[in-house]
Design a protein around this motif. Structure first.
Motif, PDB file in Angstrom:
ATOM      1  N   UNK A   1       1.038 -30.795-115.751  1.00  0.00           N
ATOM      2  CA  UNK A   1       2.385 -31.051-115.552  1.00  0.00           C
ATOM      3  C   UNK A   1       3.259 -30.034-115.981  1.00  0.00           C
ATOM      4  N   UNK A   2       2.623 -28.757-116.336  1.00  0.00           N
ATOM      5  CA  UNK A   2       3.683 -27.845-116.697  1.00  0.00           C
ATOM      6  C   UNK A   2       4.555 -28.169-117.898  1.00  0.00           C
ATOM      7  N   UNK A   3       5.916 -27.858-117.701  1.00  0.00           N
ATOM      8  CA  UNK A   3       6.893 -28.262-118.756  1.00  0.00           C
ATOM      9  C   UNK A   3       7.495 -29.380-118.295  1.00  0.00           C
ATOM     10  N   UNK A   4       7.070 -29.913-117.451  1.00  0.00           N
ATOM     11  CA  UNK A   4       7.662 -31.407-117.043  1.00  0.00           C
ATOM     12  C   UNK A   4       7.397 -32.452-118.221  1.00  0.00           C
ATOM     13  N   UNK A   5       6.343 -32.537-118.661  1.00  0.00           N
ATOM     14  CA  UNK A   5       6.001 -33.371-119.848  1.00  0.00           C
ATOM     15  C   UNK A   5       7.118 -33.376-120.648  1.00  0.00           C
ATOM     16  N   UNK A   6       7.577 -32.247-121.088  1.00  0.00           N
ATOM     17  CA  UNK A   6       8.536 -32.211-122.278  1.00  0.00           C
ATOM     18  C   UNK A   6       9.740 -32.979-121.973  1.00  0.00           C
ATOM     19  N   UNK A   7      10.213 -33.190-120.671  1.00  0.00           N
ATOM     20  CA  UNK A   7      11.215 -33.610-120.108  1.00  0.00           C
ATOM     21  C   UNK A   7      11.268 -35.041-119.884  1.00  0.00           C
ATOM     22  N   UNK A   8      10.171 -35.680-120.268  1.00  0.00           N
ATOM     23  CA  UNK A   8       9.865 -37.057-119.618  1.00  0.00           C
ATOM     24  C   UNK A   8      10.906 -38.077-120.508  1.00  0.00           C
ATOM     25  N   UNK A   9      11.359 -37.853-121.824  1.00  0.00           N
ATOM     26  CA  UNK A   9      12.030 -38.524-122.432  1.00  0.00           C
ATOM     27  C   UNK A   9      13.393 -38.491-121.966  1.00  0.00           C
ATOM     28  N   UNK A  10      13.866 -37.346-121.946  1.00  0.00           N
ATOM     29  CA  UNK A  10      15.372 -36.817-121.220  1.00  0.00           C
ATOM     30  C   UNK A  10      15.349 -37.628-120.102  1.00  0.00           C
ATOM     31  N   UNK A  11      14.510 -37.432-119.175  1.00  0.00           N
ATOM     32  CA  UNK A  11      14.709 -38.309-117.629  1.00  0.00           C
ATOM     33  C   UNK A  11      14.667 -39.863-117.768  1.00  0.00           C
TER      34      UNK A  11
END
Length: 89
Positions: free
Chosen positions: A39-49
């Motif tokens: 998932x690359x760095x998309x995992x880190x953005x899940x809460x923001x999304x």
């Protein structure tokens, strides 16, 4: 004009430059997983999304996090969001 993927300016596009260009062009976690296997760095953005999506739908993020799972699922569906897109663990 120099090719934008020729990052080191040597006139050739090597595999590292191709991979980096591919990562820059990925627009979703699913796309990144399909291309690179993670998932690359998309995992880190899940809460923001989630917070952005919930606020755009007029939902209170804190209230959603405190709801029981069935009520939260119903609220998300009524707002037009897919509950399976978000992780509340």
């Amino acid at each position: 004009m120099r090719n934008w993927m020729d990052l080191n300016g040597d006139g050739e596009i090597d595999s590292s430059e191709m991979m980096f260009a591919g990562e820059m062009l990925c627009t979703s976690r699913e796309e990144h997983e399909a291309l690179f296997g993670d998932a690359g760095d998309f995992e880190d953005d899940a809460k923001d999304d989630f917070e952005i999506d919930a606020m755009a739908a007029g939902l209170d993020v804190d209230e959603l996090e405190r709801m029981n799972p069935d009520d939260r699922t119903e609220a998300l569906e009524e707002a037009g969001l897919d509950p399976d897109d978000y992780d509340f663990d």
